[in-house]
Design a protein around this motif. Structure first.
Motif, mmCIF file in Angstrom:
data_model
loop_
_atom_site.group_PDB
_atom_site.id
_atom_site.type_symbol
_atom_site.label_atom_id
_atom_site.label_comp_id
_atom_site.label_asym_id
_atom_site.label_seq_id
_atom_site.Cartn_x
_atom_site.Cartn_y
_atom_site.Cartn_z
ATOM 1 N N GLU A 160 5.220 -11.710 5.264
ATOM 2 C CA GLU A 160 3.998 -11.924 4.478
ATOM 3 C C GLU A 160 2.934 -12.644 5.314
ATOM 4 O O GLU A 160 2.368 -13.662 4.878
ATOM 5 C CB GLU A 160 4.325 -12.752 3.219
ATOM 6 N N SER A 163 -0.863 -13.174 3.677
ATOM 7 C CA SER A 163 -1.039 -13.520 2.269
ATOM 8 C C SER A 163 -1.896 -14.764 2.055
ATOM 9 O O SER A 163 -2.435 -14.954 0.970
ATOM 10 C CB SER A 163 0.328 -13.723 1.605
ATOM 11 N N THR A 192 5.913 -7.260 2.955
ATOM 12 C CA THR A 192 4.675 -7.395 2.194
ATOM 13 C C THR A 192 4.902 -6.995 0.746
ATOM 14 O O THR A 192 5.741 -6.142 0.442
ATOM 15 C CB THR A 192 3.549 -6.545 2.815
ATOM 16 N N GLU A 197 -1.663 -2.725 1.851
ATOM 17 C CA GLU A 197 -1.423 -3.238 3.196
ATOM 18 C C GLU A 197 -0.351 -2.406 3.897
ATOM 19 O O GLU A 197 -0.490 -2.040 5.078
ATOM 20 C CB GLU A 197 -0.984 -4.696 3.115
#
Length: 243
Positions: A160, A163, A192, A197
């Motif tokens: 991630e 984020s 993710t 994305e």
């Protein structure tokens, strides 16, 4: 496939796992699925920070984990670059020193030059002497990537990584990751929750739910033709959108 990363992990608990996938050099594979589906746990298993009950993890022919043989190579002996969601930079160190801290495997006389080269690779020229508090979130993320690459890894694991930044910065970082993959030929695993994305960055998807691999394949194929209702649910794709 001797080159690239091959992962099989199995256990009934405490975190259920039944995952299997591979990632070739130069490929970006996104691990996607709902929260609690085991994505970060799998990354930690690859890095040697978590030991599953059963399975096998191999990278470029090197066996890092084989439960049946009682083999579990410790994290510092696995050629892994890991970027956490929180970046985990040393707050008292400059950007340059954060990267140099990951270069202990190289001769000391190479540390400064190599660290500067990696910071240039992630577009941080001129910011070498700033500490994390003086860097934006996107800049901190770039330092974390440079530090991960400083280990000369065989595989790059991104948990991630975008984020914590705003949408505009995220778009810029996406563009830079696409550039980076052409400069470093290694498997890249991206965890993710953001399907947009994943669609933008990943060559292939591995859809997970409750630790189980539901479907793997080229990104466009998986998103356009989910293999089952459970895959659609894991991806949060309405039935009419997958027709």
């Amino acid at each position: 496939m001797s080159e690239g990363l091959r992962v099989t992990v199995e256990q009934s608990g405490p975190i259920p796992l039944s995952a299997e996938f591979s990632c070739a050099p130069g490929e970006v594979l996104a691990l996607v699925g709902p929260s609690g589906s085991g994505k970060s746990t799998i990354l930690r298993a690859i890095a040697g920070l978590y030991r599953p009950a059963s399975g096998r993890i191999q990278c470029n022919g090197d066996l890092w984990f084989d439960a049946s043989a009682g083999l579990a190579v410790p994290p510092h002996r696995r050629s892994v670059g890991l970027v956490f969601q929180s970046y985990a930079l040393f707050p008292h160190m400059t950007a340059l020193d954060n990267v140099k801290a990951a270069l202990a495997h190289r001769p000391p006389k190479e540390h400064s030059e190599r660290a500067r080269a990696l910071l240039r690779l992630v577009h941080l020229d001129g910011l070498e002497d700033r500490k994390p508090a003086a860097l934006s979130g996107g800049q901190q993320q770039r330092v974390a990537v440079a530090r991960a690459l400083a280990r000369d890894p065989a595989v790059l694991l991104l948990d991630e990584p975008f984020s914590a930044v705003d949408r505009r910065t995220r778009r810029s970082l996406h563009r830079e990751l696409r550039e980076l993959r052409t400069a470093v030929s290694m498997p890249i695993l991206l965890v993710t929750h953001d399907l947009d994305e994943a669609a933008d960055l990943a060559d292939a998807l591995c859809v997970l739910d409750r630790g189980e691999t539901l479907q793997t394949g080229p990104t466009a194929e998986v998103l356009s033709a989910p293999a089952s209702a459970r895959v659609r649910e894991a991806l949060d794709i309405p039935l009419e959108d997958s027709a």
